[in-house]
Each structure stands twice: as C-alpha cells, then as structure tokens.
Scaffold this motif. Structure first.
Motif, PDB file in Angstrom:
ATOM      1  N   ALA A 159       5.500 -24.524  -9.731  1.00 56.83           N
ATOM      2  CA  ALA A 159       5.257 -25.307  -8.529  1.00 56.83           C
ATOM      3  C   ALA A 159       5.018 -26.773  -8.867  1.00 56.83           C
ATOM      4  O   ALA A 159       5.500 -27.679  -8.175  1.00 56.83           O
ATOM      5  N   GLU A 160       4.279 -27.020  -9.944  1.00 59.32           N
ATOM      6  CA  GLU A 160       3.981 -28.395 -10.340  1.00 59.32           C
ATOM      7  C   GLU A 160       5.222 -29.103 -10.873  1.00 59.32           C
ATOM      8  O   GLU A 160       5.465 -30.273 -10.579  1.00 59.32           O
ATOM      9  N   GLY A 163       8.327 -28.450  -7.664  1.00 62.21           N
ATOM     10  CA  GLY A 163       8.018 -28.733  -6.277  1.00 62.21           C
ATOM     11  C   GLY A 163       8.759 -27.855  -5.280  1.00 62.21           C
ATOM     12  O   GLY A 163       8.707 -26.621  -5.348  1.00 62.21           O
ATOM     13  N   GLU A 164       9.484 -28.478  -4.353  1.00 62.15           N
ATOM     14  CA  GLU A 164      10.113 -27.769  -3.248  1.00 62.15           C
ATOM     15  C   GLU A 164      11.276 -26.877  -3.673  1.00 62.15           C
ATOM     16  O   GLU A 164      11.753 -26.076  -2.865  1.00 62.15           O
TER      17      GLU A 164
END
Length: 320
Positions: A159-160, A163-164
């Motif tokens: 996630a870091e 991201g999207e």
C-alpha cells in the motif's frame, strides 16, 4: 544440518527469519560459502530441502537483482504435510540447508497491462512481478485478499509503495474477492496473474472463461483434483536415449516404475506442482495430471510431469 550439496543443489545459510504477518515468516538465505545466489526471474520458486525426506517448494519474493540473498515467505499450515511447521518451529537463523532450483513455470510475459490477483500467501510470487511491471511502465493493478488484514503478508509495504494500484480486500471486512468487477475493467490483451488457494483459482478460471480477451496465468500450490471416475491403466514407457522399455503398472507412477527399473530421475514434490520431473515427450499421448502446464502446453503433448501424469496411448516415448 548437512552442509554438503547434492548435484543440482546449493548450500544456503539462513541469515534472517522474521515474522511478516499472522502465521507467516520470511526466510532470507545466503550462500553458505559466501558466494553468489542463483539468478532468477519473477515467478520463480526454489526447493527447500528441510531434511532427508522432506523437500518443499516456495516462491521467491525478494529482488531478482540481489545476488547475495534469496527470500521466501512461508505460511504455517497446521493441516499441511509438515514442511511449513518444520520451517516455523525448527529452522533457525544460522542453520544451513540445501536448496534446488530456481525453476520458473510462472514467468511474467510482456504485456501492456496486467491484473494481479493474490489470495493469502499467493502474494509471494506476484510481489516481484509488480515491481517488474512498474519498471516496464505497464498499466497494472493488484487485487489482494486474505482472511484478515493481519494475515496478509506485505500488505502495508504494498500500500505504501504502490498506492492506488493496490486494492487490499481482507475477507472479514469486504467478503470474498469481486473478481468479475476487477476483470470487467481490464483492456483486451491484459495478462491476468493469479496465485492463491484452490477455490480462488477455480473462481478466476470460471470468470476468465467468459472473458476470452484476457490471458490468464495461474500457479497452484497444491495439486488439482482429478475428475471423478478416472481409471488408471498400465502402459509402457520407452526411454529414447537407451531404447529400453519399462512397464508402468496401473497402481504406480512413471517415476516409481523407472526407479524400480534402476533408472535415476530428478523429482521433488511428486504432486505435479514443482516441475522438477518434467521430461520431453517424443511419442505417444500423455494423460496430463499436473498443475503446471497450460491447456495449450498440455494439448501440444511434447512435455509432461512424470510424477503424476500417465498415458492415453499404450506406449509413451520420453527423452530419458
């Protein structure tokens, strides 16, 4: 532990053993003699020789450009065959073990766009693929599910970093993965890569059968179940290099028959999931029962896994 490698194996030292998620540990391995580790590409796995009677396969999830270490992640499976329990409970930092490989039956193809789908520990072979796709400038997305957020290895890291591009979908928060929605948005020619438990693999196979414009690639950690009513018949195997013919009984595998005849062959999982025993087929029609070859590769009939696959013809000719 034994520090002498068998042919095709390499002695490796466990230099780190770290928790990644609930029930998941990462092992970092370095060459026991201080040399380089084998080269590999995204999708590759190695054999871990855990003792004289236990060899297990784990996907590499580190950086392919790192020539000093290899990394695998292992989920503790209490109902498994004992390999993961051995890793979790007995393998310690500083131990020396043997590895075989790497081998790759899940290679990342060139594509303009990708959809990656992971279930639980199935994230491991996909992790280096994501970074490769990112480096290529391809369009890609990851749909990653697990029982709970705490059980999902690399979730925070992904996630870091991305991201999207990453959709984390723990089941206790979102329910089962919405595969149809994820794939409906995929452009024609998109390469779909999926790894995880068998129900997920069967589900994505069904979804992709209705979307022929997508190219599905899957990797199984466990063997596919045979269809009901399968009957095993005896057949002969001719070894092309020697001209010798060995009979394979209805109740034994090709590997068993070859060993009974004094023929030495490489094998590991005996489940049709690792690819160690793959041989070229020069004559006859194999009855493919492995979990590695694609439908197209099975239809071609020019290679087979002799630990589980059999013959549809009275005789097979193989390149041994």
């Amino acid at each position: 532990m034994n520090t002498t490698s068998s042919p095709g194996q390499q002695s490796m030292r466990v230099i780190a053993k770290d928790p990644l998620a609930d029930g998941v540990v990462a092992l970092r391995l370095a060459d026991a003699a201080g040399g380089s580790v084998p080269m590999w590409e995204p999708g590759s796995h190695i054999d871990l020789v855990l003792d004289t009677s236990m060899t297990r396969q784990y996907s590499l999830c580190g950086d392919p450009s790192d020539t000093s270490t290899l990394t695998v992640a292992v989920l503790r499976e209490g109902s498994g065959r004992g390999g993961s329990i051995h890793v979790h409970d007995k393998l310690e930092t500083g131990d020396v073990i043997e590895i075989g490989g790497p081998r790759n039956h899940f290679a990342l193809v060139e594509a303009e766009s990708y959809v990656f789908v992971a279930g639980g520990i199935g994230i491991t072979p996909l992790l280096p693929m994501l970074r490769a796709a990112q480096a290529r400038g391809a369009n890609w997305r990851l749909l990653y599910g697990g029982r709970t957020r705490g059980s999902m290895a690399f979730a925070d890291e992904l996630a870091e970093e991305f991201g999207e591009n990453v959709s984390l979908r723990p089941q206790d928060e979102y329910g089962i993965l919405d595969l149809a929605s994820a794939l409906d948005a995929a452009a024609p020619g998109t390469a779909v890569y999926c790894c995880g438990p068998e129900p997920l693999l069967q589900a994505i196979e069904a979804v992709c059968r209705e979307r022929e414009h997508l190219n599905l690639h899957i990797e199984r950690f466990s063997p596919k179940q045979l269809e009901e009513g399968v009957v095993d018949d005896a057949f002969d195997v001719e070894l092309a290099r020697s001209g010798r013919t060995i009979g394979v009984g209805a109740d034994e595998s090709i590997i068993d028959a070859l060993q009974r005849g004094g023929v030495t062959v490489d094998f590991s999982c005996r489940e049709g999931t690792c690819g160690t025993c793959e041989v070229a087929v020069l004559g006859g029609k194999p009855d493919h029962r492995d979990s590695i070859l694609t439908e197209e590769e099975q239809e071609a009939g020019d290679a087979m896994m002799i630990c589980v696959s059999r013959s549809r013809t009275p005789k097979l000719v193989i390149d041994l």
